[in-house]
Scaffold this motif. Structure first.
Motif, short mmCIF file in Angstrom:
data_model
loop_
_atom_site.label_atom_id
_atom_site.label_comp_id
_atom_site.label_asym_id
_atom_site.label_seq_id
_atom_site.Cartn_x
_atom_site.Cartn_y
_atom_site.Cartn_z
N ASP A 1 -6.06 1.08 -14.10
CA ASP A 1 -6.15 2.14 -15.10
C ASP A 1 -5.21 3.30 -14.77
O ASP A 1 -4.61 3.91 -15.66
N ALA A 2 -5.07 3.60 -13.46
CA ALA A 2 -4.19 4.70 -13.06
C ALA A 2 -2.72 4.32 -13.22
O ALA A 2 -1.90 5.13 -13.67
N ALA A 3 -2.38 3.11 -12.84
CA ALA A 3 -1.01 2.61 -12.97
C ALA A 3 -1.09 1.08 -12.89
O ALA A 3 -1.51 0.56 -11.86
N PRO A 4 -0.74 0.37 -13.95
CA PRO A 4 -0.89 -1.09 -13.97
C PRO A 4 -0.30 -1.78 -12.75
O PRO A 4 -0.90 -2.71 -12.20
N ALA A 5 0.84 -1.32 -12.30
CA ALA A 5 1.48 -1.95 -11.14
C ALA A 5 0.65 -1.75 -9.88
O ALA A 5 0.65 -2.61 -8.98
N ALA A 6 -0.09 -0.64 -9.80
CA ALA A 6 -0.89 -0.37 -8.60
C ALA A 6 -2.01 -1.39 -8.46
O ALA A 6 -2.31 -1.85 -7.35
N GLY A 7 -2.65 -1.76 -9.57
CA GLY A 7 -3.69 -2.78 -9.51
C GLY A 7 -3.15 -4.12 -9.06
O GLY A 7 -3.76 -4.82 -8.25
N ILE A 8 -1.99 -4.49 -9.58
CA ILE A 8 -1.38 -5.77 -9.19
C ILE A 8 -1.01 -5.75 -7.72
O ILE A 8 -1.24 -6.73 -6.99
N LEU A 9 -0.45 -4.63 -7.26
CA LEU A 9 -0.08 -4.52 -5.84
C LEU A 9 -1.31 -4.63 -4.94
O LEU A 9 -1.24 -5.22 -3.86
N PHE A 10 -2.43 -4.08 -5.38
CA PHE A 10 -3.67 -4.18 -4.59
C PHE A 10 -4.09 -5.63 -4.43
O PHE A 10 -4.42 -6.09 -3.32
N ALA A 11 -4.07 -6.38 -5.53
CA ALA A 11 -4.47 -7.79 -5.47
C ALA A 11 -3.47 -8.61 -4.65
O ALA A 11 -3.88 -9.50 -3.90
N PHE B 1 0.81 -1.22 0.00
CA PHE B 1 0.00 0.00 0.00
C PHE B 1 0.84 1.27 0.00
O PHE B 1 0.43 2.29 -0.56
N VAL B 2 2.02 1.20 0.61
CA VAL B 2 2.92 2.35 0.49
C VAL B 2 3.31 2.55 -0.97
O VAL B 2 3.32 3.68 -1.49
N ALA B 3 3.61 1.43 -1.66
CA ALA B 3 3.96 1.52 -3.08
C ALA B 3 2.79 2.05 -3.90
O ALA B 3 2.97 2.85 -4.83
#
Length: 417
Positions: free
Chosen positions: A289-299, A174-176
């Protein structure tokens, strides 16, 4: 001589490893293990939904709920440290047969609901990451939870370190995400903007109730009394209580900040576009959509949190059964028994979001059954001796119990209607 040294070298290396593990485990206090219950899939869903619907306006609710949880968990730790017994054990000793059956029965239902939330959250994460069907994902998470319990949670060592590593992983994800979606500075400013108390906005009260209902967890209350009894043997009680206060402040403080970040990141990513009926899927899509890596980090964070919370939930169930019945069953067997309803829900193809909501409603119903005995016992001088609560502490605990229980009833009624 050299041959003899070579023979004993592996044994010495194993001893050194065990000593190193124990030293590292001492850094992981009970609060760190309990904190996992405060960043579980239920928190993901409620904080994400609140951020999507109302932006950062309910940050203050997350903060207030975290502070209330600190008080509740401290009372549980205090009960275990002062009396040397767990909350379920004391309930067995102090209440009549009918009350004991009621408290034990609802605690077992709460444990099963906890398993449902954690395994379902992990299954959803695996579906988002790899497209696995929910039943298969649930089986994978269940198997991982059984493997986690093989690390001997009854003593300090690998289990504590594994839980700590998983919690650090969730926080790191979540920090990332905060860095990827606007930066840490912007996240901090948005969080500060949501600190003034307000319930403005459509559905604010219901969303605030959901946040509180997903924060104060009954199984964490039962577990903390056991972990506090296990920790610090041979240390004066006053010093142990000081350690517990520091431990809880740090661990639940980190969990509270993580929940704030979940809400703020959802608010920034969704930016007025509602998460819909499935807040987790909505957040995953918007973050991607905002940042592909952010979605992966969330999951990934959802999966890691589900794994950690699942092991902790099973451990709490063991504390409940042992306390009320003075019997123990193997943790693996217990895990399989409590998983049965969860796997049944997944097998029949029930709606994942609906099942997650139902699990949170069941957990809400269990809160008064944990908090009322906890406050009564810690305020009883016959039980606590010189460690009895001060009047101000009891008053604050009663206020938390009444407010949280009332809000949980509101959530249950709103959900059913």
């Amino acid at each position: 001589m050299n041959a003899l040294a070579t023979t004993y070298a592996p044994a010495r290396a194993a001893v050194r490893r065990r000593i190193a593990i124990r030293r590292l485990a001492r850094l992981c206090g009970p609060g760190l293990i309990v904190a996992v219950a405060y960043v579980d899939p239920g928190n993901f869903a409620t904080n994400t939904q609140a951020g999507a619907a109302l932006g950062t306006r309910l940050v203050w609710v997350v903060v207030a709920a975290s502070i209330s949880a600190m008080l509740v968990q401290y009372l549980s730790a205090k009960l275990g440290a002062v009396t040397g017994r767990t909350l379920p054990e004391l309930c067995r000793e102090r209440y009549g047969l009918g009350t004991r059956w009621l408290l034990w029965g609802q605690a077992e239902v709460v444990t099963m609901a906890t398993d449902l939330a954690e395994v379902l959250g992990g299954a959803i994460a695996l579906r988002l990451l790899f497209g696995l069907p929910l039943p298969l994902g649930g089986a994978v998470v269940a198997a991982a939870g059984v493997a986690l319990l093989a690390l001997r949670p009854d003593r300090r060592g690998p289990f504590d370190l594994a839980i700590a590593a998983l919690l650090v992983g969730v926080v790191g994800c979540f920090v990332a995400q905060a860095v990827l979606v606007g930066g840490l500075g912007a996240t901090a400013r948005d969080a500060a903007a949501g600190l003034p108390p307000s319930l403005a906005g459509d559905g604010a009260l219901l969303l605030a109730t959901g946040i509180i209902g997903a924060t104060v967890m009954p199984h964490a209350v039962y577990l903390h009394s056991q972990l506090a009894r296990r920790d610090g043997l041979g240390v004066p009680v006053a010093e142990r209580l000081r350690r517990h206060r520091r431990d809880i402040g740090v661990a639940l403080g980190v969990a509270g900040v993580t929940n704030v970040v979940i809400l703020v990141v959802a608010a920034r990513a969704l930016a007025g576009r509602p998460a819909g009926d499935d807040p987790i899927l909505g957040a995953f899509t918007a973050l991607g959509d905002a940042a592909p890596a952010a979605g992966i980090l969330f999951a990934v964070a959802l999966l890691v949190a589900a794994l950690a919370a699942s092991g902790v939930g099973t451990l709490a169930g063991d504390v409940v059964f042992q306390g009320f019945w003075r019997r123990r069953i193997p943790l693996t067997l217990r895990r399989l028994v409590t998983l049965a309803p969860t796997l049944a829900v997944l097998a029949v193809g029930a709606d994942a979001t609906w099942a997650l909501v139902v699990s949170q409603v069941v957990l809400c119903c269990g809160v008064p059954f944990a908090l009322v005995p906890l406050v009564r016992l810690t305020a009883d001088r016959a039980v606590m001796g010189e460690g009895v609560n001060r009047r101000l502490t009891t008053a604050a605990a009663l206020a938390v119990t009444v407010v949280v229980s009332a809000l949980d009833l509101v959530l249950v009624a709103q959900t059913l209607l």
